[in-house]
Enzyme design. Structure first.
Site, mmCIF file in Angstrom:
data_model
loop_
_atom_site.group_PDB
_atom_site.id
_atom_site.type_symbol
_atom_site.label_atom_id
_atom_site.label_comp_id
_atom_site.label_asym_id
_atom_site.label_seq_id
_atom_site.Cartn_x
_atom_site.Cartn_y
_atom_site.Cartn_z
ATOM 1 N N ASP A 84 -5.380 -4.866 -3.164
ATOM 2 C CA ASP A 84 -4.997 -4.390 -1.838
ATOM 3 C C ASP A 84 -6.147 -3.657 -1.180
ATOM 4 O O ASP A 84 -6.683 -2.699 -1.739
ATOM 5 C CB ASP A 84 -3.799 -3.429 -1.959
ATOM 6 N N GLY A 124 1.041 -0.464 2.462
ATOM 7 C CA GLY A 124 0.207 0.721 2.497
ATOM 8 C C GLY A 124 0.490 1.746 1.417
ATOM 9 O O GLY A 124 -0.354 2.581 1.146
ATOM 10 N N PHE A 125 1.678 1.685 0.821
ATOM 11 C CA PHE A 125 2.014 2.694 -0.191
ATOM 12 C C PHE A 125 2.669 2.016 -1.380
ATOM 13 O O PHE A 125 3.475 1.104 -1.200
ATOM 14 C CB PHE A 125 2.983 3.724 0.383
ATOM 15 N N GLY A 126 2.371 2.499 -2.586
ATOM 16 C CA GLY A 126 2.991 1.943 -3.794
ATOM 17 C C GLY A 126 4.352 2.579 -4.060
ATOM 18 O O GLY A 126 4.749 3.536 -3.395
ATOM 19 N N GLY A 127 5.045 2.013 -5.045
ATOM 20 C CA GLY A 127 6.255 2.636 -5.567
ATOM 21 C C GLY A 127 7.494 2.602 -4.681
ATOM 22 O O GLY A 127 8.436 3.343 -4.933
ATOM 23 N N ASP A 177 5.083 -9.401 -2.503
ATOM 24 C CA ASP A 177 4.376 -8.146 -2.773
ATOM 25 C C ASP A 177 5.293 -6.977 -2.421
ATOM 26 O O ASP A 177 5.693 -6.845 -1.265
ATOM 27 C CB ASP A 177 3.114 -8.130 -1.889
ATOM 28 N N GLY A 234 2.977 -4.393 -9.532
ATOM 29 C CA GLY A 234 2.043 -3.278 -9.662
ATOM 30 C C GLY A 234 2.586 -2.262 -10.645
ATOM 31 O O GLY A 234 2.393 -2.394 -11.860
#
Ligand code: ZN
Length: 209
Positions: free
Chosen positions: A22, A130-133, A159, A181
């Site tokens: 990313d 833009g942000f994980g989790g 994704d 991820g």
């Protein structure tokens, strides 16, 4: 070897088919991540790894060629980005690499119109980029099915919030590239987590026909 390259190597050794990277420019999304030099470092460390690069940037026309040059195998740009997207996709392909576009959760599949002939892959975002989790957005499943029907020969990647279970549901809907991820990097044993994912995805694909 840096931390990133080390984690990349760990994923490949645990049985991943490739690496999804990313790239965020601080404009298209608020976060800012690596530039082409870091991708090149991963490429130097893992010369044979498949590198799937996701450009969350406002100006893919400027950045796509730099990431192609740094060693990407596939470059995914956002349909919501600025600039001449057709020229950008054609440029990626002219360099001998695979091209694709990404749809944000609120972007309809109809946004692919006008690009279909230049696509090797379509990436469906099932979280806000833009942000994980974040949690998996269920509306992505219907979009996967719609893309599969509209573009049967294009790879469909997903994704955001992918685990063995959401990955299997996406595969049943028609996706064939499942990008995980946190699920893998936080697993007690990444090799087991990948094997579990692969099993569930394979049986969902069979069941889905
Ligand atoms: Zn991504």
């Amino acid at each position: 070897m840096g931390y990133l390259a080390e984690e990349c190597r760990r994923a490949m050794e645990a049985g991943a088919d490739g690496l999804h990277v990313d790239i965020m420019d601080g404009h298209f999304v608020p976060n800012l991540t690596m530039g082409p030099d870091i991708l090149r470092a991963v490429r130097d460390e893992l010369p044979d790894a498949y590198l799937n690069v996701h450009l969350m940037v406002m100006r893919p026309d400027i950045y796509a060629p730099r990431f192609v040059e740094a060693g990407a195998d596939t470059v995914l740009i956002h349909v919501e980005a600025a600039g001449d997207l057709r020229a950008t996709l054609a440029g990626i392909r002219a360099a001998g690499k695979r091209a694709g576009v990404t749809l944000n959760p609120e972007t309809p599949v109809a946004a692919l119109e006008g690009f279909e002939d230049l696509l090797d892959e379509v990436l469906i975002m099932t979280v806000h980029p833009g942000f994980g989790g974040q949690a998996f957005i269920e509306g992505g499943l219907a979009k996967i099915a719609e893309v599969a029907q509209r573009l049967p020969h294009v790879d469909i990647a997903v994704d955001g919030g992918i685990t063995a279970d959401t990955g299997a549901r996406c595969a049943a809907a028609g996706a064939n590239v499942l990008l995980a991820g946190s699920f893998l990097f936080r697993a007690p044993d990444m090799r087991d987590a990948i094997a579990d994912m692969r099993r569930k995805i394979e049986s969902a694909r069979k069941a889905g026909g």
